[in-house]
Every structure is written in C-alpha cells, then in structure tokens.
Design an enzyme around this catalytic site. Sequence first.
Site, short mmCIF file in Angstrom:
data_model
loop_
_atom_site.label_atom_id
_atom_site.label_comp_id
_atom_site.label_asym_id
_atom_site.label_seq_id
_atom_site.Cartn_x
_atom_site.Cartn_y
_atom_site.Cartn_z
N LYS A 1 -1.90 8.41 2.57
CA LYS A 1 -0.69 8.58 2.94
C LYS A 1 -0.52 6.74 2.88
CE LYS A 1 0.91 7.98 6.84
NZ LYS A 1 2.17 7.24 7.44
N ARG B 1 3.33 -0.21 9.33
CA ARG B 1 2.48 -1.64 8.92
C ARG B 1 1.26 -1.54 8.24
NH1 ARG B 1 0.76 1.19 14.86
NH2 ARG B 1 2.70 1.12 15.90
#
Lengths: 332, 332
Positions: free
Chosen positions: A190, A254
């Site tokens: 993912k 991030r």
Amino acid sequence: MTTVAIAGATTWGNTIARLLARKKIATSVWAKTEEKARILRDELHDASSDDNYVKYITFSNIIADVLKSADFVIWAVPAQNLRGVARQFHAGITDNMILVNLAKGLEADTGKRMSEILSEEIASISPERICVLSGPNLSKEINLGLPATSVVASIKTETAEKARELFNAPNFHVFTSSDLIGVELCGALKNVVALGAGMVDGLELGDNAKATFITLGWDEVVLLGTALGAMPATFFGLAGIGDLITTCAGNLSRNHYVGYQVAQGKPLHEVKAAMSHIAEGIDTTIAAHSLAHSLRFDAPIINMVYSVLFDSLPPAEIMVRFRNGLKPEARV
Amino acid sequence: MTTVAIAGATTWGNTIARLLARKKIATSVWAKTEEKARILRDELHDASSDDNYVKYITFSNIIADVLKSADFVIWAVPAQNLRGVARQFHAGITDNMILVNLAKGLEADTGKRMSEILSEEIASISPERICVLSGPNLSKEINLGLPATSVVASIKTETAEKARELFNAPNFHVFTSSDLIGVELCGALKNVVALGAGMVDGLELGDNAKATFITLGWDEVVLLGTALGAMPATFFGLAGIGDLITTCAGNLSRNHYVGYQVAQGKPLHEVKAAMSHIAEGIDTTIAAHSLAHSLRFDAPIINMVYSVLFDSLPPAEIMVRFRNGLKPEARV
C-alpha cells in the site's frame, strides 16, 4: 504478568508502548544509545506527568535488560533496518517468546517479508511464533485515544490470538488473521500505491484520477500478492483497503508526500534528505519491482512508480498513460 | 451521425452533454420547463462563447423534439424521479434506441434498480438495450478536462460496447462490464457508506475510524450485493472502490455532507431543506435497509446509518459500536 520488549523507539513503537502501558503491561523499549533512551524517558515524563501509565514504560539501550523475562518482542524499526537489529537481538531471544513485527515494508535487496527476515536471523524461534500487526493506524490518532481497528496475523491461530489479547484495548479493536503473507504484503505494497497516488496529486490531476490510480494499482497488488501466496480477501479487509484508504486519503502519509514532491519536480534524493522520517514505500518499490520482474508478472503501475523514482521517467508520463486507462487489460 | 437525447438537466447530465458535444455529437437536453431550457441555453453560451462545441447542444422542454432521431437516451434525473420521467418519455422511445442511466440510487419504496424501473415503464425497450454509466466521476473535474475513468455495464456486451464508444474521450477512459446489477448496486450503495463515513467525520473520530467504517461497510455491501445477484469482483473495481474512494475521501460528496451534519446534531429535515441538490444516499438507505430486511440479511452498518437518519439513534452510538469492532463477525 505479561512483559513486553519493544525493539526500536520509533513513533509507532512509542505509540504501542503507551497503548500497552495504559493496559498496565510492563513495557521495555530499546533505544540505540543511552543518550536516546534518556531523552525518550524525559519526554515521556514531561508529556504525561499526571498519568500513572508512565511507570509501566522503561527505556534502555542494553538489549539484555530490555529482553529480560519478555513474553513478546515487538519489532518497531524501519523495514531496511530489521535484519541488522534482529542480528543484534538474536542471542537473547528464547523459544517461549512471541515476535510481533510492526514495520510495513519489504527488504529492497531480497524482496523478503519481515517475518522471513526474523525467521532467517533468529534461529531459536519457530515461524509459528512470529506475527505481524497491521491496519489503518495513524499513530497520532491512536495517541489521542481515537478509535481504531487493526489486524494481527500469524500462520498459527494460537499465536495470533495471544497477540490479539496483548494489543486489544477499548479504543483499539484487534482482529486476527491466518494470512500472514497477505497482511504483510498489504502493509508493504500500500505504500507503493500511496507513493503513486501522491504523484497523481502532485500532478494536480484531481480526485477522479487519484481514485482510478488507487483502484487499478490495488488490483495489480492483489494479483501480485496472490501470485506470492496471499489470500485475495485479505486485500479487501482492514489491513488491505482499510490501511490503503487511510494512507492515500489523508495528508499524514510520508509516502504520499514523497510522490507528491517528486511529481512536482523535486529530485528524490533532495526529498529524502529533507525528511526526518523514512518513507518505507521508496525501498519497497524496489522490492516490488524486482519481485514482479522475477515472477514475470505484468505490473505496469508498480513499474511506472519505479521508473519515475529511479529511472528518470517524467512524472507527466502518468497523465499520458491515463489516456490509455493505465493498462488495457484492467479489470473494472 | 450519432444523436443523443438527455432526459434531465442536472449537473451531471450537463457535464455529459458537454463531453459529447466536444466529440461533435449532436446532443439535445430535456429541461422541465421552457424557462429552465432558456436559462441553461444562456448559461452555456455565456460560459463557453469562444468554444465551438456549444453548437452541438440544444435545450428543450418538448420531449418529442429532444427524442427526435435519438440513438441514445441518457437518463440524468435523481433516482426517485426516474419512474415519473420514464413515464413521460415512454411513448417516444423506440426499440432501436439505447438507454443509459446515470442516476446512482435505488427506488426507496421498492428497492428497485434504475434499469428495472426503465424496463417496467418503457415496454417498447428490451432489457438488452439498457445500460448504466458509473465510476469515480466528479462532475467538476470532468468539466475541467481532468482525466477520469468510468464503466458502462449492460447484460448485452454489444450494447455496452456501443455506449463505451459514445462516451469514450481522450480524458474519459470508459471500460465495459457485463455485471449490470453489480455496477448499479455499487453506485447506489456507496452513497449509503459515504453517508455513514460523513457521520464518522462529523463525530470527529479520525481517519483510522473512518477507514474502518468504509472497509467494514463496503464488506457488508459486497455481501448484500452478491445476495442480490451481483459479481463480487465488480465491487473492487472502478465503479466499486474507485467511486467509493472519491465519494468518501473528497469533501465534494453531498452524501458525506448529510452524514456529517446529522452527526453534528442537525435534524435531517433541516439538512435536506438547506441543500440545493439531492443527496441520493438518503432514500437509497431506506431501500437498502428494506432489501436487507426482506432477504433476512444481517446488515448492521446499513441498519446503523438507517437508524441514525430515521429512527432517532444518537450518532454517538456509532462510537460505542466501534468498541465492538462494528460487528463481531467482520472479515479482516
């Protein structure tokens, strides 16, 4: 009395330490240096002086102290560091312990999952005593006590059940799964899709394009994961699309940030240099790209993310490929 | 030369009219009154005076004029209005036309899909000439020419192919599907999940909780949809999670807005009264709740959304149910 050791004083590791301490579980966190251990100890006391859970957490840079009488060892280091840390710890691990990995990544050089690395490096432990915790779990929200769910997976049901009992808390509902491979691949891959979704956002292509990218990217991940031995249903559960939605939709990821910056024209090394935390998706993209290649698996979306990051493919090429529906054979 | 009639001058109907006109396809849009037709005509010319696609679009309130020599009739009215509009149009529909529904909803009173309503009300048309267009398609972005994908589904492949050819455009990549039931249910039921996701946001429970709600809610939708004859894979494609992600993640969804406002304590009738557009999810929640009930299908999440909207369940109860993982038997 259950005792827990946490290898690695990362944000997520510290969040889990607090969650366990609130359950009155003695938790010992390993930091790399004595200096780091002291700073963390001070931070904890400053932030939570009026909260009596603090006494359940200790910090140390001495591995033997951290592991002393531990029932569970939780691995909270970045994926590319796990092998090294496991080597440092391995002499202290005994076969009555349960190992729980928190890192969401694949080893760049080998494409290996974190449970494979733990098995390889810690000869004293049976694969049946290794598990992973993964799900839609933004640290920040869990620290605030907001409700969340997560999944713990092991090839052995009893191990998963024990870990579920460890982590389960009023606002942290933990489910179990026997699909260790699937849950590990969900958490790792993912991040690759989130990187790509960040690129779509960085190109300012809109929410329709982003949803298309995520859907077709995840479809590719499901097929690759299945080829690697995972169960397809896992990818549509909490550790799958649950985590994917949190990672891609929020602005806290991030990996999404890295994709966004690269698509806006910043060189990858500059983006990385400016970040204080590691974006796991970067190295995991290398692993996923190699895995697909070695399986002769057609992975146009993973390859596209790889090429933008490492092969000078202009990000705008993503737009061009959208015109072709990203891939001709896409399921709809 | 292909000619298209569009029944209903909704935002999405007008977006599709512009998309077709840019392909130089003569498109005639039906508005309820002569006054409305005139306003739309003026708006179009004001907004696009320097664009020569304008000449391909006409507006009229005379059904016979709109349908004259139409190859396709596109239904762009809210779901609860489709039956009434289909009755008004039915005398002018001939068996050489292809009907394409755009509405994403189920009839509240009957639980019927839009293609079922068209079949019932227009005796001259074979079910093989009916299709649906559905996908992650925010109007605003498509009007701006940003890239998007969509799915056209029909029980007859040839019909879907023809509709695909009609809609496909450089920045609008259309796929085909034979799972008409699945694509219709995806478009309708994602609005129920979006309503609930809006409630989670309105309760300020965070992104972890929202992702959990969406994942377990969609799991329930897949099982219900499969019980109603849909193919599970459809729910994980562009018309499924693709559309779901766009609807739940963005802030542009009316259904999300309704859930948000209700969870913040506003009565539903006040929220509805203050909106200029219809949130399809409200009536579709009634339909989904009845369908589940009549199938004796266990739908705790759909029922929870229903109970908050129509049965005075306090929204905060959602938080309580999270503590139980929303449902004990959830797949992970």
